[in-house]
Design a protein around this motif. Structure first.
Motif, PDB file in Angstrom:
ATOM      1  N   PRO A  84      31.161 -53.406 -11.412  1.00 49.05           N
ATOM      2  CA  PRO A  84      29.793 -53.919 -11.270  1.00 49.05           C
ATOM      3  C   PRO A  84      29.467 -54.162  -9.801  1.00 49.05           C
ATOM      4  O   PRO A  84      30.250 -54.742  -9.072  1.00 49.05           O
ATOM      5  N   SER A  85      28.305 -53.732  -9.388  1.00 46.94           N
ATOM      6  CA  SER A  85      27.950 -53.840  -7.967  1.00 46.94           C
ATOM      7  C   SER A  85      27.700 -55.268  -7.528  1.00 46.94           C
ATOM      8  O   SER A  85      27.742 -55.576  -6.351  1.00 46.94           O
ATOM      9  N   GLY A  86      27.456 -56.167  -8.470  1.00 48.27           N
ATOM     10  CA  GLY A  86      27.163 -57.531  -8.091  1.00 48.27           C
ATOM     11  C   GLY A  86      28.390 -58.398  -7.906  1.00 48.27           C
ATOM     12  O   GLY A  86      28.298 -59.563  -7.544  1.00 48.27           O
ATOM     13  N   TYR A 136      28.992 -47.317  -3.165  1.00 47.14           N
ATOM     14  CA  TYR A 136      27.692 -47.626  -3.742  1.00 47.14           C
ATOM     15  C   TYR A 136      26.554 -47.249  -2.801  1.00 47.14           C
ATOM     16  O   TYR A 136      25.500 -46.777  -3.238  1.00 47.14           O
ATOM     17  N   ALA A 149      18.717 -48.289  -4.724  1.00 48.29           N
ATOM     18  CA  ALA A 149      19.743 -49.237  -5.139  1.00 48.29           C
ATOM     19  C   ALA A 149      19.168 -50.528  -5.700  1.00 48.29           C
ATOM     20  O   ALA A 149      19.919 -51.401  -6.132  1.00 48.29           O
ATOM     21  N   THR A 198      23.913 -44.714  -4.289  1.00 44.93           N
ATOM     22  CA  THR A 198      22.598 -45.238  -4.665  1.00 44.93           C
ATOM     23  C   THR A 198      21.545 -45.103  -3.574  1.00 44.93           C
ATOM     24  O   THR A 198      20.354 -45.035  -3.884  1.00 44.93           O
ATOM     25  N   PRO A 220      19.758 -51.295 -10.898  1.00 40.97           N
ATOM     26  CA  PRO A 220      21.014 -50.722 -11.384  1.00 40.97           C
ATOM     27  C   PRO A 220      20.760 -49.675 -12.473  1.00 40.97           C
ATOM     28  O   PRO A 220      19.796 -49.766 -13.230  1.00 40.97           O
ATOM     29  N   TRP A 221      21.619 -48.691 -12.520  1.00 37.11           N
ATOM     30  CA  TRP A 221      21.579 -47.604 -13.501  1.00 37.11           C
ATOM     31  C   TRP A 221      20.433 -46.618 -13.250  1.00 37.11           C
ATOM     32  O   TRP A 221      20.251 -45.680 -14.022  1.00 37.11           O
ATOM     33  N   SER A 222      19.650 -46.817 -12.186  1.00 34.43           N
ATOM     34  CA  SER A 222      18.569 -45.876 -11.914  1.00 34.43           C
ATOM     35  C   SER A 222      19.108 -44.501 -11.538  1.00 34.43           C
ATOM     36  O   SER A 222      18.374 -43.511 -11.587  1.00 34.43           O
ATOM     37  N   GLU A 223      20.409 -44.432 -11.150  1.00 33.88           N
ATOM     38  CA  GLU A 223      20.997 -43.125 -10.805  1.00 33.88           C
ATOM     39  C   GLU A 223      20.989 -42.161 -11.985  1.00 33.88           C
ATOM     40  O   GLU A 223      21.054 -40.944 -11.809  1.00 33.88           O
ATOM     41  N   ARG A 251      29.997 -47.695 -13.174  1.00 27.36           N
ATOM     42  CA  ARG A 251      29.135 -48.864 -13.308  1.00 27.36           C
ATOM     43  C   ARG A 251      29.776 -49.937 -14.198  1.00 27.36           C
ATOM     44  O   ARG A 251      29.667 -51.137 -13.930  1.00 27.36           O
TER      45      ARG A 251
END
Length: 212
Positions: free
Chosen positions: A37-39, A129, A177, A133, A180-183, A33
């Motif tokens: 960064p996924s964004g 991702y 998804a 996610t 973010p970071w909910s994993e 993460r």
């Protein structure tokens, strides 16, 4: 080894394996993460040496996390014994195995960002991702809910922990998804469950044996 001794040692195996999985998985998720960064726009994202090192470290932890999770699953099933519900236990086993498969698939896709030129692969990152996610966390949600159901029916999990499990499972199932970071909810739940198992085993071991 007699069956009684085997039953008594199972909670230790489940607790220790769960703690190893939780620590390794949480570490891998945090490293990925932070490094990717996924964004970030995949067409312009450049992965520097430090980020590649972080991702490589995270991916090297994933196989050991998967092994620990399989051990965790096996120890939980042995702890349940013959009393487990066949339908729920089948969903429990299937969701756990699919989770490990998708976790390994996400790790394999993430290797594409480690090319020597430092230009991260947008396709590989997106696939990684998505597997982590969307698919892996959904399977994790089913695993959490079925484990909480089995533990509650057998009376091996306290009611508050079963409720926490249902809430964690619903969070992973619905949020996915989108947050973010909910994993990290999944390894956190496994850690709490493992600590409860170890504490229960320690409490049972400290109690005097009943007279014959």
């Amino acid at each position: 080894m007699d069956r009684k001794h085997k039953r008594l040692t199972t909670p230790w195996a489940a607790g220790l394996a769960g703690m190893v999985f939780a620590i390794l998985t949480a570490t891998a998720i945090v490293l990925v993460r932070i490094a990717l960064p996924s964004g970030v726009d995949g067409a312009e994202a450049t992965v520097d040496a430090g980020q590649r090192s972080a991702v490589r470290t995270a991916l090297e932890l994933v196989p050991f996390a998967g092994i620990a999770f399989l051990w965790f699953m096996g120890a939980l099933r042995e702890h349940g014994g013959e009393r487990e519900d066949k339908f729920v236990s089948t969903v429990f086993l299937g969701s756990g195995l699919v989770f490990v498969a998708t976790l390994f698939g996400a790790a394999a896709a993430a290797w594409s960002v480690l090319d020597e030129g430092g230009q991260g692969s947008s396709f590989g990152r997106d696939v990684a991702y998505a597997l982590l996610t969307t698919y892996a966390m959904r399977m994790a949600a089913v695993f959490v809910i079925t484990t909480s159901t089995i533990g509650h029916r057998l009376g091996v999990l306290p009611r508050p922990l079963a409720v926490v499990g249902y809430l964690a499972g619903l969070t992973l199932l619905v949020v996915g998804a989108n947050v973010p970071w909910s994993e990290l909810v999944f390894p956190a739940w496994v850690l709490v469950l493992s600590l409860n198992i170890l504490w229960s085993r320690r409490t049972a071991a400290s109690q005097p044996a009943a007279p014959a």
